[in-house]
Enzyme design. Structure first.
Site, mmCIF file in Angstrom:
data_model
loop_
_atom_site.group_PDB
_atom_site.id
_atom_site.type_symbol
_atom_site.label_atom_id
_atom_site.label_comp_id
_atom_site.label_asym_id
_atom_site.label_seq_id
_atom_site.Cartn_x
_atom_site.Cartn_y
_atom_site.Cartn_z
ATOM 1 N N MET A 31 -91.511 5.829 82.915
ATOM 2 C CA MET A 31 -92.683 5.293 82.227
ATOM 3 C C MET A 31 -92.490 5.380 80.714
ATOM 4 S SD MET A 31 -95.942 6.089 84.569
ATOM 5 C CE MET A 31 -96.187 7.770 84.040
ATOM 6 N N LEU A 34 -89.406 8.667 76.460
ATOM 7 C CA LEU A 34 -88.230 9.329 77.029
ATOM 8 C C LEU A 34 -87.840 10.580 76.245
ATOM 9 C CD1 LEU A 34 -86.037 6.189 77.873
ATOM 10 C CD2 LEU A 34 -87.760 7.344 79.279
ATOM 11 N N HIS A 35 -87.328 11.567 76.978
ATOM 12 C CA HIS A 35 -86.833 12.813 76.386
ATOM 13 C C HIS A 35 -85.466 13.116 76.981
ATOM 14 C CE1 HIS A 35 -88.103 14.477 80.195
ATOM 15 N NE2 HIS A 35 -89.379 14.180 79.958
ATOM 16 N N HIS A 38 -84.929 12.604 80.738
ATOM 17 C CA HIS A 38 -84.675 11.224 81.162
ATOM 18 C C HIS A 38 -83.243 10.814 80.808
ATOM 19 C CE1 HIS A 38 -89.183 11.035 80.321
ATOM 20 N NE2 HIS A 38 -89.103 10.807 81.619
ATOM 21 N N SER A 199 -93.090 14.252 79.163
ATOM 22 C CA SER A 199 -93.656 13.397 78.113
ATOM 23 C C SER A 199 -95.017 13.917 77.666
ATOM 24 C CB SER A 199 -93.810 11.964 78.640
ATOM 25 O OG SER A 199 -92.579 11.516 79.152
HETATM 26 P P1 AMP Z 1 -91.637 9.866 84.005
HETATM 27 O O1 AMP Z 1 -91.413 8.594 83.280
HETATM 28 O O2 AMP Z 1 -91.665 11.056 83.089
HETATM 29 O O3 AMP Z 1 -92.750 9.832 84.984
HETATM 30 O O4 AMP Z 1 -90.352 10.126 84.895
HETATM 31 C C1 AMP Z 1 -89.269 9.250 85.080
HETATM 32 C C2 AMP Z 1 -88.228 9.988 85.885
HETATM 33 O O5 AMP Z 1 -87.721 11.073 85.110
HETATM 34 C C3 AMP Z 1 -88.780 10.608 87.179
HETATM 35 O O6 AMP Z 1 -87.817 10.463 88.207
HETATM 36 C C4 AMP Z 1 -88.973 12.051 86.791
HETATM 37 O O7 AMP Z 1 -88.914 12.936 87.879
HETATM 38 C C5 AMP Z 1 -87.819 12.271 85.839
HETATM 39 N N1 AMP Z 1 -88.071 13.389 84.932
HETATM 40 C C6 AMP Z 1 -89.181 13.650 84.217
HETATM 41 N N2 AMP Z 1 -89.064 14.799 83.541
HETATM 42 C C7 AMP Z 1 -87.842 15.304 83.863
HETATM 43 C C8 AMP Z 1 -87.122 16.501 83.493
HETATM 44 N N3 AMP Z 1 -87.649 17.411 82.684
HETATM 45 N N4 AMP Z 1 -85.884 16.665 84.009
HETATM 46 C C9 AMP Z 1 -85.337 15.752 84.855
HETATM 47 N N5 AMP Z 1 -85.971 14.612 85.228
HETATM 48 C C10 AMP Z 1 -87.202 14.402 84.742
#
Ligand code: AMP
Length: 285
Positions: A31, A34-35, A38, A199
């Site tokens: 979504m 990004l950090h 990601h 995020s």
């Molecule tokens: P999000 O956009 O943050 O909802 O997540 C996108 C993808 O990144 C999902 O598959 C999450 O599980 C993964 N993700 C989010 N935070 C982390 C993290 N700290 N370490 C590894 N993967 C992550």
């Protein structure tokens, strides 16, 4: 790196690759905002794409960036979700993504069109974890993930263990729909203080962040207690009163329904630090 914004551009890219539909390769759905967590998924996606052998007929690592309205159960959370596309593109490029798919809402949910809502697997409705505290969330997740799978046609998709129940839901949905897509899990990345990267961490005040550190401490403490009910009590002790805890449980790692006898479990926590909801999990015994 190619940036694709519309379904029409996606069709052009499929044609360029010599495919009837989709772009194939390895999909990393996000979504945005990004950090480094990601970025690690994107680098892993690149490795998996090289193993697949991309080139003709297949994109390499494809990152999708779309803040999906249907998976938010509070409009305020959706509205304040950070949108940082320029910075996200830089992170994708640096992590080696070949393609970014960053559609507008009208391309994901065309007005007048109906978008498939896949049947929810049991792990999306039975455990009483995210399904209970975020009603409707997994219906939205399954809807958008299925839509992305149909649009992009990946061979492999990478999901983070950070969202453990989501990982099990997507794996079960893919299996139950017999989709020819391999789901790969990636471990959670943490900041040096052990807080799982998210995020939403940017919303934490210094005091809230300090309180939030009880979450990784509780997960670590649970690992040294080999009886599941006692491990749950231990987590609640460590979590204390600085957070509003929604759940702190030990469950079978795949079904998330029952407590495991002594191994093969996962400890999972959801808690609010001020106005920010945090989730985390870790292996249990
Ligand atoms: P999000 O956009 O943050 O909802 O997540 C996108 C993808 O990144 C999902 O598959 C999450 O599980 C993964 N993700 C989010 N935070 C982390 C993290 N700290 N370490 C590894 N993967 C992550």
């Amino acid at each position: 790196m190619r940036v694709i914004r519309t379904e029409a551009e996606l069709r052009e890219e499929a044609a360029r690759l010599g495919r009837a539909a989709g772009v194939g390769g390895v999909l990393v759905p996000t979504m945005g905002a990004l950090h480094a967590g990601h970025a690690a998924l994107v680098r892993r996606g690149g490795e998996l794409a090289r193993e697949l052998g991309h080139g003709s007929l297949r994109a390499g690592c494809v990152v999708s960036i779309f803040v999906n309205p249907t998976q938010f159960n509070q409009a305020s959370d959706y509205n304040r979700y950070p949108r940082t596309l320029d910075a996200d593109l830089e992170i994708c490029e640096a992590a080696g993504a070949e393609t970014v798919f960053a559609p507008e809402e009208r391309d994901v949910y065309p007005s007048g069109g109906s978008v498939e809502v896949p049947p929810l697997p049991e792990v999306a409705t039975e455990p009483g974890l995210e399904d209970r505290f975020r009603p409707g969330h997994f219906a939205g997740v399954c809807q958008v993930v299925m839509r992305l799978f149909r649009l992009l046609g990946p061979d492999v998709a990478v999901f983070g263990e950070k969202d453990w129940q989501q990982l099990q839901v997507v794996s079960a949905m893919t299996r139950e729909a017999s989709l020819p897509i391999r789901i790969v899990a990636h471990p959670t990345l943490r900041d040096p203080d052990r807080l799982a990267m998210s995020s939403r961490n940017r919303f934490l005040s210094a005091a809230e962040r300090e309180a939030a550190l009880a979450i990784p401490r509780a997960l670590a403490a649970a690992r040294s207690v080999s009886n599941a009910p006692q491990a749950e009590r231990r987590m609640l002790d460590v979590l204390g009163t600085g957070l509003r805890v929604e759940y702190a449980v030990v469950r079978d790692a795949v079904s998330l329904r029952d407590r495991p006898a002594s191994s093969g479990g996962r400890a999972l926590i959801a808690a609010w630090a001020g106005g920010t909801r945090l989730i985390d999990n870790g292996p249990w015994t």
